[in-house]
Design a protein around this motif. Structure first.
Motif, PDB file in Angstrom:
ATOM      1  N   GLY B 184      29.694  45.995  29.672  1.00 26.83           N
ATOM      2  CA  GLY B 184      29.080  45.015  30.572  1.00 26.83           C
ATOM      3  C   GLY B 184      30.121  44.384  31.487  1.00 26.83           C
ATOM      4  N   TYR B 185      31.280  44.073  30.908  1.00 26.36           N
ATOM      5  CA  TYR B 185      32.343  43.468  31.709  1.00 26.36           C
ATOM      6  C   TYR B 185      32.924  44.458  32.721  1.00 26.36           C
ATOM      7  CZ  TYR B 185      32.809  38.824  29.720  1.00 26.36           C
ATOM      8  OH  TYR B 185      32.594  37.512  29.384  1.00 26.36           O
ATOM      9  N   VAL B 186      32.861  45.737  32.378  1.00 23.71           N
ATOM     10  CA  VAL B 186      33.377  46.736  33.327  1.00 23.71           C
ATOM     11  C   VAL B 186      32.580  46.667  34.637  1.00 23.71           C
ATOM     12  CG1 VAL B 186      33.607  49.217  33.781  1.00 23.71           C
ATOM     13  CG2 VAL B 186      34.397  48.281  31.625  1.00 23.71           C
ATOM     14  N   PHE B 188      31.346  43.964  35.982  1.00 19.68           N
ATOM     15  CA  PHE B 188      31.965  42.843  36.699  1.00 19.68           C
ATOM     16  C   PHE B 188      33.282  43.283  37.337  1.00 19.68           C
ATOM     17  CE2 PHE B 188      30.080  38.830  34.631  1.00 19.68           C
ATOM     18  CZ  PHE B 188      29.525  38.441  35.835  1.00 19.68           C
ATOM     19  N   ALA B 189      34.047  44.038  36.547  1.00 19.98           N
ATOM     20  CA  ALA B 189      35.355  44.493  37.019  1.00 19.98           C
ATOM     21  C   ALA B 189      35.205  45.402  38.240  1.00 19.98           C
ATOM     22  CB  ALA B 189      36.075  45.218  35.885  1.00 19.98           C
ATOM     23  N   ARG B 191      32.894  45.262  40.454  1.00 22.02           N
ATOM     24  CA  ARG B 191      32.594  44.412  41.605  1.00 22.02           C
ATOM     25  C   ARG B 191      33.891  43.916  42.249  1.00 22.02           C
ATOM     26  NH1 ARG B 191      30.379  38.684  40.070  1.00 22.02           N
ATOM     27  NH2 ARG B 191      32.478  38.670  39.263  1.00 22.02           N
ATOM     28  N   ASP B 192      34.879  43.573  41.400  1.00 17.43           N
ATOM     29  CA  ASP B 192      36.112  42.984  41.919  1.00 17.43           C
ATOM     30  C   ASP B 192      37.125  44.024  42.366  1.00 17.43           C
ATOM     31  OD1 ASP B 192      35.250  40.453  41.576  1.00 17.43           O
ATOM     32  OD2 ASP B 192      36.482  39.991  39.830  1.00 17.43           O
ATOM     33  N   ASN B 193      37.271  45.110  41.631  1.00 21.41           N
ATOM     34  CA  ASN B 193      38.374  46.013  41.933  1.00 21.41           C
ATOM     35  C   ASN B 193      38.211  47.377  41.253  1.00 21.41           C
ATOM     36  OD1 ASN B 193      40.916  47.179  42.387  1.00 21.41           O
ATOM     37  ND2 ASN B 193      41.883  45.177  42.395  1.00 21.41           N
ATOM     38  N   VAL B 195      39.719  50.101  41.986  1.00 24.11           N
ATOM     39  CA  VAL B 195      41.012  50.790  41.839  1.00 24.11           C
ATOM     40  C   VAL B 195      41.612  50.464  40.478  1.00 24.11           C
ATOM     41  CG1 VAL B 195      43.377  50.916  42.738  1.00 24.11           C
ATOM     42  CG2 VAL B 195      41.451  50.889  44.316  1.00 24.11           C
ATOM     43  N   ARG B 196      41.602  49.175  40.115  1.00 21.81           N
ATOM     44  CA  ARG B 196      42.198  48.791  38.841  1.00 21.81           C
ATOM     45  C   ARG B 196      41.410  49.373  37.666  1.00 21.81           C
ATOM     46  NH1 ARG B 196      46.720  48.316  36.472  1.00 21.81           N
ATOM     47  NH2 ARG B 196      47.605  46.537  37.562  1.00 21.81           N
ATOM     48  N   VAL B 197      40.093  49.449  37.809  1.00 22.40           N
ATOM     49  CA  VAL B 197      39.275  50.024  36.726  1.00 22.40           C
ATOM     50  C   VAL B 197      39.746  51.458  36.464  1.00 22.40           C
ATOM     51  CG1 VAL B 197      36.941  50.734  36.032  1.00 22.40           C
ATOM     52  CG2 VAL B 197      37.265  48.552  37.175  1.00 22.40           C
ATOM     53  N   ALA B 198      39.917  52.232  37.535  1.00 21.80           N
ATOM     54  CA  ALA B 198      40.375  53.621  37.381  1.00 21.80           C
ATOM     55  C   ALA B 198      41.765  53.661  36.766  1.00 21.80           C
ATOM     56  CB  ALA B 198      40.365  54.322  38.729  1.00 21.80           C
TER      57      ALA B 198
END
Lengths: 247, 315
Positions: B184-186, B188-189, B191-193, B195-198
């Motif tokens: 679920g938080y991913v 949110f993540a 939405r923000d970025n 690139v950082r998720v990857a």
């Protein structure tokens, strides 16, 4: 020491400009390598190629003997390569702790649908990491409210939390004031010293490279023009001319 | 307030909701049932909005659920409510799993309009395949049975209300758990970025896909619950204005909590019905004015009032 990262004939163009030319390089396990060079010398391109953000025109990249040239950033990260960015890449609307918890969840491979993100063992570990990076006072603060220096450290903390084999940092002291940059690097180096993480960092500042790296690589116009022990390499007149513009 | 006392307001609210059929008129109960059911579809829209994915085609899955159940009644002779709900859920999941493979690659306006395009394709199919879907006449739902218990026409409204209440509560709880989970938080993540998720080794596409099919499944259940309550379904369920309504309600309620879509949905149904009663020809203007007020004065939606109240009451 065994070779962790190797590039063979790595070449990348941006239009007609050759950003990296036939780069042949070996990084050994446990090394702390500082890369220095003027703007446009190919430092960040090298990091972007190794982490899969860019693909080379020619050549290959080997991680512990495995070809990772054409893998995606996600796949390369999962093989144990983590990075920080010149401009911190963070989740601005989440808290500092939530940023870290996501890194810990990603590392564990348990990005599940049911158990909570805020679980005790991750919270404890997250708190430890925040302490190591002197960020513990910001834990519950939204990242958007953090000062620049703290964002920079958090960006690196997220990479370290993944417990990578190879950590690549793009200008860890960029945007940090002159008075604070050695404090930032001291924090980083003391954290990394206790781990077995092989580290490569890109820097503009010769003092930072001299003080914190065990090996210095000097990039100029897409090629490595010097490679060796920092105090020897950085006093070379040719290197000074390439980096500073004067000997 | 002490730990156990904290739950008292929730218990009282739960008790009030369960006993509502004994107090409220049939019409109000009907409105609450429809609002509760539609809130599930809105919850799906909110789930996607957490990843900054705005869809103007969510009615596709709402209609897919309703029509899967309607066709189940027509061709398989299904009358069991649980079977119909299960069928609708699977249809919502299945269709979103299929279309999601294509849709998740897009962001922003392309994501919104691609969803809209697919929903209008379904609308066209429902409209033109008269022999199967009933065309503009739609399909009828007889009163369902639940196991060995048949619902009497007299108490149908109350029983469907209770069914929507329990099923809705379960699905809202599951979504609440999902929001609090790493997956679920991913969203949110993302939405923000992205690139950082990857660069954390997390697949952005897999996370969006998961969110997309959960939203599809929720909309499917919403569709059948509305179908059962109204007793009839038409192709309008897939029309773009229905998708627009879901987005409207999501903005009205806010995206800060899983409860926000419920508040938004109930408010919307009542405002719409009373606006229609007061001014049959200009009721849309009342809704538009309400949305403008929300956007200007409560950009976080009606649910943000709860946050404001908490801040004012202090720690």
């Amino acid at each position: 020491m065994s070779v962790l990262l190797e590039t063979v004939g790595l070449t990348r163009f941006f239009g007609a400009v050759c950003a990296l030319e036939e780069l042949n390089l070996c990084i050994h396990e446990g090394d702390m390598v500082g890369i220095i060079g003027s703007n446009g010398s190919g430092k960040t391109t090298f990091l972007n190629l190794v982490t899969g953000y860019l693909k080379p025109a020619r050549g290959c990249i080997l991680l512990a003997g495995r070809d990772i040239t054409l893998l995606s950033p996600r796949q390369i990260t999962r093989l144990g390569v983590a990075r920080s960015f010149q401009i911190p890449q963070l989740y601005l609307n989440l808290t500092v702790m939530e940023n870290l918890l996501l890194a810990l969840a990603a590392r564990s491979g348990r990005v599940g649908l049911w158990a909570r993100l805020h679980r005790q063992n991750w919270m404890r570990e997250g708190q430890e990491i925040l302490k190591q990076f002197n960020l513990d006072r910001y834990g519950e603060q939204r990242v958007a409210e953090l000062p620049e220096g703290a964002r920079k450290l958090l960006d690196i903390a997220l990479a370290v939390a993944l417990q990578p084999r190879l950590l690549l940092m793009d200008e860890p002291t960029a945007g940090v004031s002159t008075q604070d940059k050695f404090a930032v690097m001291d924090t980083l180096v003391s954290t990394l010293r206790g781990s077995s993480i092989t580290t490569v960092f890109v820097e503009h500042d010769m003092d930072v490279v001299r003080r914190y790296s065990r090996r210095a690589l000097v990039f100029d116009q897409g090629r490595v023009i010097a490679d060796g022990e920092p105090s020897a390499v950085l006093t070379d007149a040719g290197v000074k001319r390439a980096v500073l513009g004067h000997a | 307030m002490g730990g156990s006392l904290r739950f008292i307001p929730f218990l009282l609210l739960g008790l009030a909701l369960i006993t509502a059929p004994f107090v409220l008129s049939g019409w109000v109960l009907f409105l609450l049932t429809v609002a509760g059911a539609k809130a599930l579809a809105v919850l799906g829209v909110v789930l996607l909005l957490r990843a900054k994915l705005l869809t103007f085609g969510h009615a596709l899955y709402y209609a897919a659920g309703a029509y899967a159940a309607g066709l189940g009644v027509k061709y398989l002779g299904l009358h069991n409510g649980f079977a119909l709900i299960g069928l609708a859920f699977v249809a919502g999941l299945g269709v979103s799993a299929l279309l999601g493979l294509l849709v998740i690659r897009y962001r922003g306006v392309y994501f919104a309009l691609l969803n809209l395009a697919f929903s209008m394709v379904l609308y066209g199919i429902l409209l033109k395949f008269y022999s199967v879907t009933g065309g503009t006449d739609g399909l009828a739902f007889p009163a369902p049975t639940f196991g060995l218990i048949g619902l009497s026409e007299a108490s149908l409204r109350a029983q469907l209300y209770e069914l929507t209440l329990f099923l809705g509560s379960l699905l809202f709880y599951l979504t609440y758990r999902f929001f609090a989970s790493p997956a679920g938080y991913v969203l949110f993540a993302i939405r923000d970025n992205e690139v950082r998720v990857a660069y954390m080794g997390i697949s952005v596409n897999a996370a969006v896909y998961l969110g997309y099919i959960i939203a599809g499944g929720l909309a499917g259940v919403a569709g059948v619950l509305v179908g059962l309550s109204v007793g009839h379904i038409t192709p309008d369920l897939a029309f773009w204005s229905q998708s627009g309504e879901f987005v409207f309600v999501a903005i009205l309620g806010g995206v800060g909590s899983v409860f926000a879509p419920v508040v938004g949905s109930i408010l919307f149904e009542f405002v719409r019905n009373y606006a229609f009663e007061l001014s049959p020809y200009t009721w849309q203007m009342t809704l538009g004015a309400a949305l403008l007020l929300i956007i200007f004065f409560l950009p976080g939606g009606v649910w943000s009032l709860v946050g404001l109240a908490r801040t004012r009451s202090g720690p």
